[in-house]
Enzyme design. Structure first.
Site, PDB file in Angstrom:
ATOM      1  N   LYS A 131      -1.189  -1.207  -4.358  1.00  0.00           N
ATOM      2  CA  LYS A 131      -2.489  -0.223  -4.094  1.00  0.00           C
ATOM      3  C   LYS A 131      -1.604   1.082  -3.995  1.00  0.00           C
ATOM      4  CE  LYS A 131      -5.500   1.224  -0.393  1.00  0.00           C
ATOM      5  NZ  LYS A 131      -5.599   2.669  -1.118  1.00  0.00           N
ATOM      6  N   TYR A 181       0.950  -1.206  -0.148  1.00  0.00           N
ATOM      7  CA  TYR A 181      -0.003   0.100  -0.129  1.00  0.00           C
ATOM      8  C   TYR A 181       0.874   1.380  -0.230  1.00  0.00           C
ATOM      9  CZ  TYR A 181      -3.838   3.172   1.775  1.00  0.00           C
ATOM     10  OH  TYR A 181      -4.735   3.812   1.865  1.00  0.00           O
TER      11      TYR A 181
HETATM   12  C1  SI3 Z   1      -6.293   9.049   1.629  1.00  0.00           C
HETATM   13  C2  SI3 Z   1      -7.674   8.514   1.394  1.00  0.00           C
HETATM   14  O1  SI3 Z   1      -8.631   8.360   2.109  1.00  0.00           O
HETATM   15  N1  SI3 Z   1      -7.886   8.005   0.155  1.00  0.00           N
HETATM   16  C3  SI3 Z   1      -9.080   7.435  -0.393  1.00  0.00           C
HETATM   17  C4  SI3 Z   1      -9.694   7.931  -1.541  1.00  0.00           C
HETATM   18  O2  SI3 Z   1     -10.730   7.274  -2.035  1.00  0.00           O
HETATM   19  C5  SI3 Z   1      -9.738   9.387  -1.377  1.00  0.00           C
HETATM   20  O3  SI3 Z   1     -10.697   9.491  -0.358  1.00  0.00           O
HETATM   21  C6  SI3 Z   1     -10.212  10.012  -2.324  1.00  0.00           C
HETATM   22  O4  SI3 Z   1      -9.406  10.090  -3.574  1.00  0.00           O
HETATM   23  C7  SI3 Z   1     -10.519  11.540  -2.218  1.00  0.00           C
HETATM   24  O5  SI3 Z   1      -9.574  12.190  -1.987  1.00  0.00           O
HETATM   25  C8  SI3 Z   1      -8.887   5.786  -0.447  1.00  0.00           C
HETATM   26  O6  SI3 Z   1      -7.651   5.582  -1.539  1.00  0.00           O
HETATM   27  C9  SI3 Z   1      -8.676   5.228   0.613  1.00  0.00           C
HETATM   28  C10 SI3 Z   1      -8.107   3.951   0.764  1.00  0.00           C
HETATM   29  O7  SI3 Z   1      -7.749   3.363  -0.212  1.00  0.00           O
HETATM   30  C11 SI3 Z   1      -8.008   3.317   2.163  1.00  0.00           C
HETATM   31  O8  SI3 Z   1      -8.788   3.565   2.933  1.00  0.00           O
HETATM   32  O9  SI3 Z   1      -7.182   2.661   2.470  1.00  0.00           O
END
Ligand code: SI3
EC number: 4.1.3.3
Length: 230
Positions: free
Chosen positions: A173, A143
């Protein structure tokens, strides 16, 4: 070598951890959450205890209980349940990895340790390798989220030869906006069947063009799931 029942691809929901107003985990929501994702969003893969799930703010025991609840409630409904087991302590991370294997999760993911940070690729790989070795039968995903870990080692560099060190490695990821790095990861590993899961929802379309095989996200669900439906 670990090999997933099928390659992790398409949309993967980064799940939140439901809490009560008293700050306890609200386990009763998870069964409904599974049904919501499957029936209303058409999403059958989940990424549990990650950033959105605030895994690093939970205790080890809470992380284990959340993982267990997802595996129990997701049985025969979800395709793949990946548990994020990253931690600052190698032993805790190994404990979480072992637990994920015991409960029947489909994969584990690990971020780089982010306080005393690995200062080069080899140090990071050695940490990841030790975690993966605690659950050798489970597909392992790195990740990459440098904005939060502060570990700037390029993913493309990390992936070079990674399966020699981590035989269960199955994919990345990638939660960063450096599309050059992402594109190089994809290009340089075309012969391998790795999953390239993109994690910045706002750039997903660009990442798909560059070869992303899926997305782990918190916002995108129904509208984009048709992209993988054929
Ligand atoms: C930093 C973060 O929370 N990133 C989100 C994105 O979905 C993010 O909310 C989105 O790009 C909006 O900025 C996801 O990649 C989160 C994720 O994969 C995780 O919860 O591990």
């Amino acid at each position: 070598m670990a090999s997933p029942k099928k390659k992790l691809q398409g949309l993967v929901a980064a799940t939140i951890t439901p809490m009560t107003e008293h700050g306890e985990i609200n386990f009763s929501v998870i069964g409904r959450y599974v049904d919501y994702l499957v029936e209303e969003q058409g999403v059958k893969n989940v990424f549990v205890n990650g950033t959105t799930g605030e895994g690093l703010s939970l205790s080890i025991s809470e992380r284990c209980q959340v993982a267990e609840e997802w595996v129990t409630k997701g049985r025969n409904k979800l395709d793949q349940i990946v548990i994020h087991v990253g931690a600052l302590s190698l032993k805790e991370s190994q404990e979480l990895a072992q637990h994920a294997a015991e409960i029947g999760a489909d994969g584990i993911a690990v971020i780089a340790p982010f306080f005393l940070k690995p200062w080069n690729k080899d140090v990071l790989i050695n940490f990841l390798k030790e975690v993966a070795a605690a659950a050798p039968a489970l597909p392992f995903y790195y990740y990459h989220i440098p904005a939060l870990t502060g570990v700037k080692i390029r993913a493309e560099e990390l992936l070079d030869g990674i399966q020699d060190k981590i035989p269960s490695f199955q994919g990345l990821k990638f939660s960063d906006t450096d599309l050059l790095d992402f594109g190089q990861c994809v290009d340089q590993n075309r012969q391998r069947q790795f999953a390239f899961l993109f994690g910045v929802d706002e750039q997903l379309l660009s990442a798909l063009v560059m070869g992303a095989t899926g997305a782990v996200g918190s916002f995108v669900f129904r509208d984009l799931s048709t992209l993988w439906s054929n």
